[in-house]
Design a protein around this motif. Sequence first.
Motif, PDB file in Angstrom:
ATOM      1  N   ALA A  65      11.251 -51.861  54.403  1.00 30.76           N
ATOM      2  CA  ALA A  65      11.525 -52.808  53.325  1.00 30.76           C
ATOM      3  C   ALA A  65      12.923 -52.593  52.747  1.00 30.76           C
ATOM      4  N   ALA A  66      13.278 -51.338  52.490  1.00 28.36           N
ATOM      5  CA  ALA A  66      14.576 -51.031  51.879  1.00 28.36           C
ATOM      6  C   ALA A  66      15.732 -51.460  52.774  1.00 28.36           C
ATOM      7  N   MET A  67      15.626 -51.184  54.063  1.00 23.79           N
ATOM      8  CA  MET A  67      16.710 -51.547  54.976  1.00 23.79           C
ATOM      9  C   MET A  67      16.873 -53.063  55.077  1.00 23.79           C
ATOM     10  N   LYS A  68      15.765 -53.783  55.135  1.00 25.75           N
ATOM     11  CA  LYS A  68      15.842 -55.244  55.231  1.00 25.75           C
ATOM     12  C   LYS A  68      16.459 -55.839  53.971  1.00 25.75           C
ATOM     13  N   LEU A  69      16.063 -55.310  52.804  1.00 30.61           N
ATOM     14  CA  LEU A  69      16.595 -55.816  51.541  1.00 30.61           C
ATOM     15  C   LEU A  69      18.068 -55.469  51.382  1.00 30.61           C
ATOM     16  N   ALA A  70      18.447 -54.262  51.803  1.00 29.64           N
ATOM     17  CA  ALA A  70      19.852 -53.863  51.720  1.00 29.64           C
ATOM     18  C   ALA A  70      20.718 -54.742  52.608  1.00 29.64           C
ATOM     19  N   LYS A  71      20.244 -55.059  53.804  1.00 30.52           N
ATOM     20  CA  LYS A  71      21.001 -55.934  54.706  1.00 30.52           C
ATOM     21  C   LYS A  71      21.163 -57.334  54.123  1.00 30.52           C
ATOM     22  N   ALA A  72      20.221 -57.708  53.233  1.00 27.48           N
ATOM     23  CA  ALA A  72      20.293 -59.030  52.607  1.00 27.48           C
ATOM     24  C   ALA A  72      21.220 -59.027  51.395  1.00 27.48           C
ATOM     25  N   GLY A  73      21.823 -57.874  51.094  1.00 26.55           N
ATOM     26  CA  GLY A  73      22.797 -57.800  50.014  1.00 26.55           C
ATOM     27  C   GLY A  73      22.222 -57.460  48.658  1.00 26.55           C
ATOM     28  N   GLN A  74      20.956 -57.053  48.602  1.00 24.27           N
ATOM     29  CA  GLN A  74      20.356 -56.723  47.319  1.00 24.27           C
ATOM     30  C   GLN A  74      20.759 -55.320  46.861  1.00 24.27           C
ATOM     31  N   ARG A  75      20.689 -55.104  45.537  1.00 27.23           N
ATOM     32  CA  ARG A  75      20.882 -53.773  44.973  1.00 27.23           C
ATOM     33  C   ARG A  75      19.512 -53.097  44.947  1.00 27.23           C
ATOM     34  N   ILE A  76      19.393 -52.019  45.720  1.00 28.54           N
ATOM     35  CA  ILE A  76      18.086 -51.423  45.986  1.00 28.54           C
ATOM     36  C   ILE A  76      18.042 -49.978  45.507  1.00 28.54           C
ATOM     37  N   ALA A  77      16.876 -49.576  45.018  1.00 22.31           N
ATOM     38  CA  ALA A  77      16.590 -48.164  44.766  1.00 22.31           C
ATOM     39  C   ALA A  77      15.285 -47.820  45.466  1.00 22.31           C
ATOM     40  N   VAL A  78      15.231 -46.629  46.070  1.00 12.74           N
ATOM     41  CA  VAL A  78      13.976 -46.117  46.615  1.00 12.74           C
ATOM     42  C   VAL A  78      13.620 -44.851  45.847  1.00 12.74           C
ATOM     43  N   ILE A  79      12.335 -44.695  45.580  1.00  8.63           N
ATOM     44  CA  ILE A  79      11.845 -43.551  44.819  1.00  8.63           C
ATOM     45  C   ILE A  79      10.960 -42.712  45.727  1.00  8.63           C
ATOM     46  N   GLU A  80      11.224 -41.419  45.796  1.00  9.94           N
ATOM     47  CA  GLU A  80      10.485 -40.516  46.668  1.00  9.94           C
ATOM     48  C   GLU A  80       9.962 -39.330  45.858  1.00  9.94           C
ATOM     49  N   ALA A  81       8.637 -39.126  45.879  1.00  9.00           N
ATOM     50  CA  ALA A  81       8.020 -38.049  45.114  1.00  9.00           C
ATOM     51  C   ALA A  81       8.255 -36.683  45.754  1.00  9.00           C
ATOM     52  N   HIS A  82       8.434 -36.658  47.077  1.00  7.73           N
ATOM     53  CA  HIS A  82       8.689 -35.404  47.784  1.00  7.73           C
ATOM     54  C   HIS A  82      10.161 -35.032  47.593  1.00  7.73           C
ATOM     55  N   ASP A  83      10.536 -33.824  48.035  1.00 11.20           N
ATOM     56  CA  ASP A  83      11.927 -33.400  47.859  1.00 11.20           C
ATOM     57  C   ASP A  83      12.832 -33.807  49.013  1.00 11.20           C
ATOM     58  N   ALA A  84      12.323 -34.611  49.933  1.00 11.26           N
ATOM     59  CA  ALA A  84      13.120 -35.115  51.054  1.00 11.26           C
ATOM     60  C   ALA A  84      12.547 -36.449  51.490  1.00 11.26           C
ATOM     61  N   VAL A  85      13.393 -37.314  52.042  1.00  9.33           N
ATOM     62  CA  VAL A  85      12.931 -38.632  52.476  1.00  9.33           C
ATOM     63  C   VAL A  85      12.119 -38.506  53.770  1.00  9.33           C
ATOM     64  N   GLY A  86      11.381 -39.563  54.091  1.00  3.30           N
ATOM     65  CA  GLY A  86      10.628 -39.588  55.334  1.00  3.30           C
ATOM     66  C   GLY A  86       9.147 -39.818  55.167  1.00  3.30           C
ATOM     67  N   GLY A  87       8.605 -39.465  54.002  1.00  3.49           N
ATOM     68  CA  GLY A  87       7.184 -39.682  53.751  1.00  3.49           C
ATOM     69  C   GLY A  87       6.284 -38.759  54.549  1.00  3.49           C
ATOM     70  N   GLY A  88       4.977 -38.998  54.411  1.00  2.00           N
ATOM     71  CA  GLY A  88       3.997 -38.174  55.100  1.00  2.00           C
ATOM     72  C   GLY A  88       4.133 -38.221  56.605  1.00  2.00           C
ATOM     73  N   CYS A  89       4.589 -39.355  57.142  1.00  2.00           N
ATOM     74  CA  CYS A  89       4.791 -39.501  58.590  1.00  2.00           C
ATOM     75  C   CYS A  89       5.705 -38.410  59.123  1.00  2.00           C
ATOM     76  N   THR A  90       6.798 -38.151  58.404  1.00  2.00           N
ATOM     77  CA  THR A  90       7.788 -37.177  58.863  1.00  2.00           C
ATOM     78  C   THR A  90       7.384 -35.738  58.556  1.00  2.00           C
ATOM     79  N   HIS A  91       6.788 -35.508  57.385  1.00  5.52           N
ATOM     80  CA  HIS A  91       6.600 -34.134  56.915  1.00  5.52           C
ATOM     81  C   HIS A  91       5.223 -33.552  57.197  1.00  5.52           C
ATOM     82  N   TRP A  92       4.150 -34.372  57.216  1.00  7.27           N
ATOM     83  CA  TRP A  92       2.805 -33.808  57.375  1.00  7.27           C
ATOM     84  C   TRP A  92       1.969 -34.486  58.448  1.00  7.27           C
ATOM     85  N   GLY A  93       2.421 -35.623  58.947  1.00  5.95           N
ATOM     86  CA  GLY A  93       1.576 -36.389  59.853  1.00  5.95           C
ATOM     87  C   GLY A  93       2.111 -36.527  61.255  1.00  5.95           C
ATOM     88  N   THR A  94       2.648 -37.699  61.552  1.00  2.00           N
ATOM     89  CA  THR A  94       3.016 -38.060  62.917  1.00  2.00           C
ATOM     90  C   THR A  94       3.986 -37.075  63.558  1.00  2.00           C
TER      91      THR A  94
END
Length: 465
Positions: free
Chosen positions: A20-49
């Motif tokens: 979502a963030a990448m698509k919105l950024a490419k459309a020229g929007q001002r975007i913020a992403v909020i991450e509760a963990h101390d690094a980006v990637g979500g559960g997929c990167t850190h605990w799952g897949t």
Amino acid sequence: MATQDFDSIVIGTGPGGEGAAMKLAKAGQRIAVIEAHDAVGGGCTHWGTIPSKALRHSIQMLADYRRNPLFQHTQHQIEVEFPDLLRAADGVINEQVRTRYRYYQRNRVQVIFGHARFLEPDLLEVRRPGGLTDRLRAQHIVIATGSRPYHPPELDFSHPRIRDSDSVLALPHTPRSITIYGAGVIGCEYASIMSSLDVKVNLVDTRDRLLSFLDDEITDALSYRLRQQGVVIRHNETYRRVEAGADGVVLHCESGKKFKTDILLWANGRTGNTHDLGLDAIGLTPNQRGQLDVNASYQTALPHIYAVGDVVGAPALASASYDQGRFVGAHIADGDCDWSLIEEFPTGIYTVPEISSIGRTERELTASQIPYEVAQADFKSIARAQITGHTVGMLKLLFHRETLEILGIHCFGEQAAEIVHIGQAIMSQRGAANTIRYFTETTFNYPTMAEAYRVAALNGLNRLF
């Protein structure tokens, strides 16, 4: 407290949030992403897949080494513990984090680390590490907070012998035995991983067969393979209670069966990460699984708030979540979306060997009274499989007897999750382009695993004439 204004805010940096963030950024929007963990990637990167598949890859490499006759004289010298194999995944995780963080920087997306909570339908408070808080406002908000393993309230997951699919990655040693409660995708993957490390495994299934959404022949092959590896499978069992002590943990089932092992891995269900988001303050109510209901455009009951990924439930796949995020990004940026998500997408299950499928099963085709035929290639007859030593498995194509249209692809064996995409590309074609004849009239590199499509197609056509 000053409020920062954005066009859109995305909560979560897993696949759905990133898409979502990448698509919105490419459309020229001002975007913020909020991450509760101390690094980006979500559960997929850190605990799952990523960690679980990296672990599975390391174990497969170890098994290949032990099986290779060139190294028979050194096999006894290789002793690998579970934490050693996990450390091999650290480099992959770190590189994934660096890569994804570069995406956000390059696209001028502001990344804010902290816990987000709704104060108003368009206003968020973010509690940062250290106690500082920010307030952010946006016209559109995307909830992509993912999911976590379901914890029955009566189980003490702080006990070192009781683990879920996240905390099992922190095991300090290789257990001698493990009971896995739940034989879904995660349960079957870990049963396969642990048995490959010579751990005694009990796989306790609440249903009458493994992975019943797959083709029966594929699940039969998986069951046979797991049992060959020493896994004890028990179907139609429901847990009554768990008794954990210093010398082991006992799973008591309603049937009266008891399973005592070093570790219990609870792999039965997941819960959407909607707790403490302040949803009650804005009138959004998750279901009993912590998931949010959305419409076909992934809008919640508040149209300016979207939800994607595991937090909306099935299919709960990283690949599908990313596409959902991109779809939502386009919908927000344009007010509509001129493309739709594909209806049929492949599933990848990383057992040893792995499984992948797309389309309908024999059971579904029979119930729909569709005249179909089976085309099959056993990997033991494929030259590339013989070279690599990965001869366990098969490719199975289901096709219409009259039109020859491909109706389903089911693969069990090494590289199954890669092999399935060849068939997926042909299935997505329309009319005469989507027939089994494509595989008999195309020249494949030799020797390759892709050649299995030609072998299977010839096998299927021979059944017709």
